[in-house]
Design a protein around this motif. Sequence first.
Motif, PDB file in Angstrom:
ATOM      1  N   ASN A  72       0.824  -1.206   0.000  1.00  0.00           N
ATOM      2  CA  ASN A  72       0.000   0.000   0.000  1.00  0.00           C
ATOM      3  C   ASN A  72       0.859   1.257   0.000  1.00  0.00           C
ATOM      4  OD1 ASN A  72      -2.366  -1.562   0.141  1.00  0.00           O
ATOM      5  ND2 ASN A  72      -2.271  -1.651   2.381  1.00  0.00           N
ATOM      6  N   GLU A  73       1.962   1.220   0.773  1.00  0.00           N
ATOM      7  CA  GLU A  73       2.871   2.360   0.817  1.00  0.00           C
ATOM      8  C   GLU A  73       3.523   2.590  -0.542  1.00  0.00           C
ATOM      9  OE1 GLU A  73       3.466   4.561   3.167  1.00  0.00           O
ATOM     10  OE2 GLU A  73       2.021   3.641   4.522  1.00  0.00           O
ATOM     11  N   LEU A  74       3.870   1.504  -1.220  1.00  0.00           N
ATOM     12  CA  LEU A  74       4.481   1.613  -2.544  1.00  0.00           C
ATOM     13  C   LEU A  74       3.515   2.260  -3.531  1.00  0.00           C
ATOM     14  CD1 LEU A  74       6.589   1.071  -4.705  1.00  0.00           C
ATOM     15  CD2 LEU A  74       5.777  -1.299  -4.836  1.00  0.00           C
ATOM     16  N   ILE A  75       2.274   1.814  -3.523  1.00  0.00           N
ATOM     17  CA  ILE A  75       1.266   2.395  -4.421  1.00  0.00           C
ATOM     18  C   ILE A  75       1.077   3.880  -4.109  1.00  0.00           C
ATOM     19  CG2 ILE A  75      -1.160   2.339  -5.112  1.00  0.00           C
ATOM     20  CD1 ILE A  75      -1.132  -0.674  -4.454  1.00  0.00           C
ATOM     21  N   ALA A  76       1.024   4.210  -2.819  1.00  0.00           N
ATOM     22  CA  ALA A  76       0.852   5.609  -2.416  1.00  0.00           C
ATOM     23  C   ALA A  76       2.036   6.457  -2.873  1.00  0.00           C
ATOM     24  CB  ALA A  76       0.687   5.696  -0.906  1.00  0.00           C
ATOM     25  N   MET A  77       3.250   5.925  -2.715  1.00  0.00           N
ATOM     26  CA  MET A  77       4.441   6.658  -3.139  1.00  0.00           C
ATOM     27  C   MET A  77       4.414   6.940  -4.631  1.00  0.00           C
ATOM     28  SD  MET A  77       8.441   5.491  -3.111  1.00  0.00           S
ATOM     29  CE  MET A  77       8.231   4.547  -4.630  1.00  0.00           C
ATOM     30  N   VAL A  78       4.031   5.926  -5.403  1.00  0.00           N
ATOM     31  CA  VAL A  78       3.986   6.057  -6.855  1.00  0.00           C
ATOM     32  C   VAL A  78       2.923   7.082  -7.276  1.00  0.00           C
ATOM     33  CG1 VAL A  78       3.261   4.831  -8.946  1.00  0.00           C
ATOM     34  CG2 VAL A  78       4.940   3.797  -7.403  1.00  0.00           C
ATOM     35  N   LYS A  79       1.750   7.008  -6.670  1.00  0.00           N
ATOM     36  CA  LYS A  79       0.673   7.916  -7.027  1.00  0.00           C
ATOM     37  C   LYS A  79       0.987   9.354  -6.600  1.00  0.00           C
ATOM     38  CE  LYS A  79      -3.634   6.689  -6.978  1.00  0.00           C
ATOM     39  NZ  LYS A  79      -3.842   6.567  -8.430  1.00  0.00           N
ATOM     40  N   ASN A  80       1.800   9.510  -5.545  1.00  0.00           N
ATOM     41  CA  ASN A  80       2.126  10.842  -5.037  1.00  0.00           C
ATOM     42  C   ASN A  80       3.490  11.336  -5.498  1.00  0.00           C
ATOM     43  OD1 ASN A  80      -0.147  11.711  -3.334  1.00  0.00           O
ATOM     44  ND2 ASN A  80       0.332   9.876  -2.133  1.00  0.00           N
ATOM     45  N   PHE A  81       4.034  10.724  -6.536  1.00  0.00           N
ATOM     46  CA  PHE A  81       5.368  11.104  -7.015  1.00  0.00           C
ATOM     47  C   PHE A  81       5.414  12.584  -7.379  1.00  0.00           C
ATOM     48  CE2 PHE A  81       8.706  11.293 -10.343  1.00  0.00           C
ATOM     49  CZ  PHE A  81       9.777  10.867  -9.576  1.00  0.00           C
ATOM     50  N   ASP A  82       4.449  13.054  -8.155  1.00  0.00           N
ATOM     51  CA  ASP A  82       4.425  14.460  -8.549  1.00  0.00           C
ATOM     52  C   ASP A  82       4.138  15.368  -7.357  1.00  0.00           C
ATOM     53  OD1 ASP A  82       5.085  13.968 -11.141  1.00  0.00           O
ATOM     54  OD2 ASP A  82       3.066  14.163 -11.947  1.00  0.00           O
ATOM     55  N   ASN A  83       3.319  14.900  -6.427  1.00  0.00           N
ATOM     56  CA  ASN A  83       3.054  15.701  -5.236  1.00  0.00           C
ATOM     57  C   ASN A  83       4.325  15.899  -4.410  1.00  0.00           C
ATOM     58  OD1 ASN A  83       0.277  16.292  -5.513  1.00  0.00           O
ATOM     59  ND2 ASN A  83      -0.273  14.239  -4.821  1.00  0.00           N
ATOM     60  N   SER A  84       5.185  14.896  -4.366  1.00  0.00           N
ATOM     61  CA  SER A  84       6.455  15.021  -3.658  1.00  0.00           C
ATOM     62  C   SER A  84       7.330  16.085  -4.311  1.00  0.00           C
ATOM     63  CB  SER A  84       7.192  13.681  -3.644  1.00  0.00           C
ATOM     64  OG  SER A  84       6.451  12.702  -2.957  1.00  0.00           O
ATOM     65  N   ILE A  85       7.325  16.104  -5.644  1.00  0.00           N
ATOM     66  CA  ILE A  85       8.097  17.109  -6.385  1.00  0.00           C
ATOM     67  C   ILE A  85       7.526  18.497  -6.132  1.00  0.00           C
ATOM     68  CG2 ILE A  85       8.718  17.923  -8.691  1.00  0.00           C
ATOM     69  CD1 ILE A  85       8.758  14.992  -9.583  1.00  0.00           C
ATOM     70  N   LEU A  87       5.895  19.476  -3.516  1.00  0.00           N
ATOM     71  CA  LEU A  87       6.200  19.845  -2.134  1.00  0.00           C
ATOM     72  C   LEU A  87       7.612  20.429  -2.039  1.00  0.00           C
ATOM     73  CD1 LEU A  87       5.360  19.835   0.854  1.00  0.00           C
ATOM     74  CD2 LEU A  87       6.271  17.510   1.002  1.00  0.00           C
ATOM     75  N   GLN A  88       8.548  19.793  -2.729  1.00  0.00           N
ATOM     76  CA  GLN A  88       9.926  20.286  -2.733  1.00  0.00           C
ATOM     77  C   GLN A  88      10.008  21.633  -3.446  1.00  0.00           C
ATOM     78  OE1 GLN A  88      12.464  19.218  -1.135  1.00  0.00           O
ATOM     79  NE2 GLN A  88      13.994  20.600  -2.001  1.00  0.00           N
ATOM     80  N   ALA A  89       9.220  21.793  -4.507  1.00  0.00           N
ATOM     81  CA  ALA A  89       9.215  23.057  -5.248  1.00  0.00           C
ATOM     82  C   ALA A  89       8.693  24.199  -4.380  1.00  0.00           C
ATOM     83  CB  ALA A  89       8.360  22.923  -6.509  1.00  0.00           C
ATOM     84  N   ALA A  90       7.657  23.928  -3.584  1.00  0.00           N
ATOM     85  CA  ALA A  90       7.110  24.945  -2.676  1.00  0.00           C
ATOM     86  C   ALA A  90       8.163  25.327  -1.640  1.00  0.00           C
ATOM     87  CB  ALA A  90       5.853  24.418  -1.992  1.00  0.00           C
ATOM     88  N   ARG A  91       8.897  24.356  -1.162  1.00  0.00           N
ATOM     89  CA  ARG A  91       9.959  24.608  -0.181  1.00  0.00           C
ATOM     90  C   ARG A  91      11.036  25.499  -0.788  1.00  0.00           C
ATOM     91  NH1 ARG A  91      14.837  22.412   1.689  1.00  0.00           N
ATOM     92  NH2 ARG A  91      15.002  22.245   3.971  1.00  0.00           N
ATOM     93  N   GLU A  92      11.446  25.188  -2.012  1.00  0.00           N
ATOM     94  CA  GLU A  92      12.487  25.967  -2.669  1.00  0.00           C
ATOM     95  C   GLU A  92      12.009  27.383  -2.971  1.00  0.00           C
ATOM     96  OE1 GLU A  92      13.854  23.849  -6.064  1.00  0.00           O
ATOM     97  OE2 GLU A  92      14.755  22.219  -4.898  1.00  0.00           O
TER      98      GLU A  92
END
Length: 239
Positions: A72-85, A87-92
């Motif tokens: 389940n964590e793997l599926i969530a990570m894959v589906k949220n790949f762009d959201n992770s990017i 999030l990092q963009a907002a931080r930068e």
Amino acid sequence: MKKSLLFLAALAVSSALCAQENQNFGREDVLAAFKEYNPAALEKAAQNPAYNDLLNKVAAAYSAPRTDANQNELIAMVKNFDNSIRLQAAREEYFNGRTLQVMSGEEINALDQRVTSQLVEVVQGVFDNTLEVKNIQIKRYKDQLKAVKKDDALSKEQKKSAEADLKARIKTVKAEIKALKKNSQQKIQDTASVYFSEIRSDYSDWQEAQLQQARAKELQALQTAAHDVKADNKKPVAK
């Protein structure tokens, strides 16, 4: 968690390593998950070298035991790949904006509000994906339930036990979905606020580290200058 690929001549050792590897989710599982649950990311990777490099680094670094929770964590990570990017963009963006404010002495209008809005959008996306993963989980349990009912190799008692377990899991996940949906918008706002607080704290820590580095360089320059002056004073006077 990065893994080293050891090519060993001894067949027994190689077999043992392969067996251990098969017990974990790895690179191929990550890529398969992208293909099934986020094919748009693979399409983007085919057109964007930087995005492709990041995706492959994530896939190569991933390792986790093959458990239901980790799937389940793997599926969530894959589906949220762009959201992770994102999030990092907002931080930068916050780091760059605050640094510009410090250097220019001018306030950047609505920096906090802009970054917070971006974080709310990211958290909303994560929330939506979390619900999708929960529903995928329920579907998987239902498929397993059907398979158990059709499995003639199982005894009546085994079937009863397996069915009870799967039904309990389905009930648990449905309860989790219900809990997630309750006051969801407030939860999303609160989570975004937590992220923003962490970003501000990280920036303060980073700024302090930069200041300490600048002071250290300044002190080193002063010490070097003082050493040079001292050395010049020791030169013999020409006669």
